[in-house]
Design a protein around this motif. Structure first.
Motif, mmCIF file in Angstrom:
data_model
loop_
_atom_site.group_PDB
_atom_site.id
_atom_site.type_symbol
_atom_site.label_atom_id
_atom_site.label_comp_id
_atom_site.label_asym_id
_atom_site.label_seq_id
_atom_site.Cartn_x
_atom_site.Cartn_y
_atom_site.Cartn_z
ATOM 1 N N TRP A 125 27.659 42.780 53.543
ATOM 2 C CA TRP A 125 27.030 44.083 53.872
ATOM 3 C C TRP A 125 26.087 43.940 55.067
ATOM 4 O O TRP A 125 25.254 44.795 55.307
ATOM 5 C CB TRP A 125 26.365 44.711 52.657
ATOM 6 C CG TRP A 125 25.364 43.886 51.893
ATOM 7 C CD1 TRP A 125 25.610 42.906 50.994
ATOM 8 C CD2 TRP A 125 23.931 43.989 51.967
ATOM 9 N NE1 TRP A 125 24.443 42.377 50.505
ATOM 10 C CE2 TRP A 125 23.393 43.040 51.073
ATOM 11 C CE3 TRP A 125 23.043 44.805 52.707
ATOM 12 C CZ2 TRP A 125 22.007 42.858 50.886
ATOM 13 C CZ3 TRP A 125 21.673 44.625 52.507
ATOM 14 C CH2 TRP A 125 21.170 43.665 51.607
ATOM 15 N N LYS A 132 34.689 50.030 50.285
ATOM 16 C CA LYS A 132 33.900 48.828 50.545
ATOM 17 C C LYS A 132 32.968 49.049 51.739
ATOM 18 O O LYS A 132 31.783 48.676 51.696
ATOM 19 C CB LYS A 132 34.851 47.653 50.808
ATOM 20 C CG LYS A 132 34.163 46.301 50.806
ATOM 21 C CD LYS A 132 35.191 45.183 50.962
ATOM 22 C CE LYS A 132 34.497 43.825 50.962
ATOM 23 N NZ LYS A 132 35.439 42.717 51.184
ATOM 24 N N ALA A 178 28.913 48.964 51.713
ATOM 25 C CA ALA A 178 28.199 48.028 52.600
ATOM 26 C C ALA A 178 27.178 48.785 53.446
ATOM 27 O O ALA A 178 26.016 48.364 53.579
ATOM 28 C CB ALA A 178 29.195 47.287 53.486
ATOM 29 N N SER A 179 27.612 49.899 53.983
ATOM 30 C CA SER A 179 26.738 50.688 54.856
ATOM 31 C C SER A 179 25.545 51.250 54.069
ATOM 32 O O SER A 179 24.393 51.240 54.557
ATOM 33 C CB SER A 179 27.577 51.802 55.497
ATOM 34 O OG SER A 179 26.751 52.806 55.993
ATOM 35 N N LEU A 215 24.215 49.993 51.307
ATOM 36 C CA LEU A 215 23.303 48.889 50.959
ATOM 37 C C LEU A 215 22.396 48.555 52.138
ATOM 38 O O LEU A 215 21.185 48.354 51.981
ATOM 39 C CB LEU A 215 24.112 47.640 50.538
ATOM 40 C CG LEU A 215 24.838 47.734 49.185
ATOM 41 C CD1 LEU A 215 25.752 46.521 48.981
ATOM 42 C CD2 LEU A 215 23.834 47.850 48.036
ATOM 43 N N ARG A 216 23.005 48.509 53.329
ATOM 44 C CA ARG A 216 22.222 48.188 54.515
ATOM 45 C C ARG A 216 21.138 49.257 54.769
ATOM 46 O O ARG A 216 19.994 48.943 55.107
ATOM 47 C CB ARG A 216 23.168 48.050 55.727
ATOM 48 C CG ARG A 216 22.481 47.712 57.016
ATOM 49 C CD ARG A 216 21.730 46.381 56.916
ATOM 50 N NE ARG A 216 20.789 46.248 58.024
ATOM 51 C CZ ARG A 216 21.107 45.717 59.209
ATOM 52 N NH1 ARG A 216 22.328 45.263 59.428
ATOM 53 N NH2 ARG A 216 20.207 45.635 60.146
ATOM 54 N N TRP A 255 28.063 42.681 44.425
ATOM 55 C CA TRP A 255 27.464 42.375 45.719
ATOM 56 C C TRP A 255 26.172 41.588 45.495
ATOM 57 O O TRP A 255 25.330 42.006 44.698
ATOM 58 C CB TRP A 255 27.124 43.656 46.489
ATOM 59 C CG TRP A 255 28.281 44.591 46.730
ATOM 60 C CD1 TRP A 255 28.885 45.394 45.816
ATOM 61 C CD2 TRP A 255 28.948 44.817 47.981
ATOM 62 N NE1 TRP A 255 29.895 46.117 46.417
ATOM 63 C CE2 TRP A 255 29.956 45.779 47.752
ATOM 64 C CE3 TRP A 255 28.780 44.311 49.283
ATOM 65 C CZ2 TRP A 255 30.797 46.241 48.762
ATOM 66 C CZ3 TRP A 255 29.618 44.784 50.289
ATOM 67 C CH2 TRP A 255 30.615 45.730 50.029
#
Ligand code: ZN
Length: 290
Positions: A10, A46, A50-51, A53-54, A82
């Motif tokens: 991520w 996915k 990831a985006s 979480l960032r 994750w």
């Protein structure tokens, strides 16, 4: 053991100096969270996870001033796990230092009203099993709303209900089946079991009757052989009592010559003695010869 996507999946920023690792003996359990986006826009792919979480990491570090994204591990609806801070590092998600020291923090990527999928529940059970391997006394599984000093709706009603039903508890039996599907499976297994029992029964009976037939045949053969042997023995016994002239291996067994019809039969009678000795004399002679 769950496969965890690394922080690089991520594109995580490195953490700032943080609280360090949890003290194993102090940990009572894991707390379940959601992001609390206040939206019903799902976060499933996915790339979307990831985006997101960032983005939460940026918010926690830059706006809240925390060392890192607040949670230890995230689980999404596809069942991906994750790595955030990781299970050993103390979280900043539970409300204050006390509850952060007593509980881990698992983030479920759920939005408002969204039910956790079977994959999410299965992976979360695996994460909690991993958590319990690190913290053997940390067996509690609590919704954030049950431990946070201030009120919160986290992790939302569907996840809270799933926790209450034990669906995040390691060893919980799979719950993706409806009662109708469960009954169907049960019927299927029973039918197969009966068919197999019937097949086994028939097979055994067939094998058994073949064995019985073979055995009966053996008995018949044996009786036939013993009958023949008995007859042969009986015949031998009779022959043994026969006069030597009748026995096949004696010289006397030669058949007499066929009589000649043109010749008077020869009388084999001895010449009669016209003056036989008196029987007494004969006896005396016989005695004297002894
Ligand atoms: Zn929470």
């Amino acid at each position: 053991m769950v496969e965890y996507l690394p922080r690089s999946a991520w594109n995580a920023r490195p953490p700032n100096g943080g609280p360090g690792n949890l003290t194993v003996s102090r940990v009572e359990g894991a707390v379940i969270h959601w992001p609390g986006t206040g939206s019903t826009s799902v976060i499933h792919s996915k790339a979307a996870v990831a985006s997101a979480l960032r983005g939460w990491q940026d918010y926690h570090m830059d706006t809240r001033g925390w060392s890192d994204i607040a949670y230890q591990v995230a689980v999404d609806q596809a069942g991906r796990a994750w790595t955030l801070r990781g299970l050993r590092t103390q979280s900043g998600a539970n409300g204050d230092t006390d509850v952060n020291e007593r509980y881990g923090a698992i983030l479920l990527i759920l939005v408002t009203g969204e039910q956790p999928s079977a994959a999410m529940k299965a992976t979360t059970r695996g994460v909690i099993a991993d958590f319990r391997r690190i913290y053997p006394r940390g067996t509690a599984i609590r919704p954030h709303s049950a431990v946070r000093p201030e009120p919160t709706d986290c992790p939302g009603d569907p996840a809270r209900a799933a926790i209450a039903r034990g669906e995040f508890t390691p060893g919980h039996s799979e719950d993706d089946m409806t009662p109708a599907q469960m009954q169907e499976l049960k019927n299927f297994i029973e039918a197969r079991t009966q068919a197999y029992a019937l097949w086994t029964h028939r097979q055994l009976r067939k094998d058994l009757s073949a064995v019985v037939k073979a055995y009966a045949l053996d008995i018949k053969n044996y009786e036939r052989q013993t009958d023949a042997a008995d007859a042969a023995r009986a015949a031998a016994a009779v022959w043994a009592t026969a006069p030597p002239s009748l026995q096949a291996d004696g010289a006397a067994a030669e058949q007499p010559a066929a009589p000649d019809p043109n010749v008077d039969p020869e009388l084999s009678l001895p010449d009669l003695d016209p003056f036989p000795d008196a029987p007494a004399a004969a006896e005396a002679e016989a005695d004297a010869g002894k």
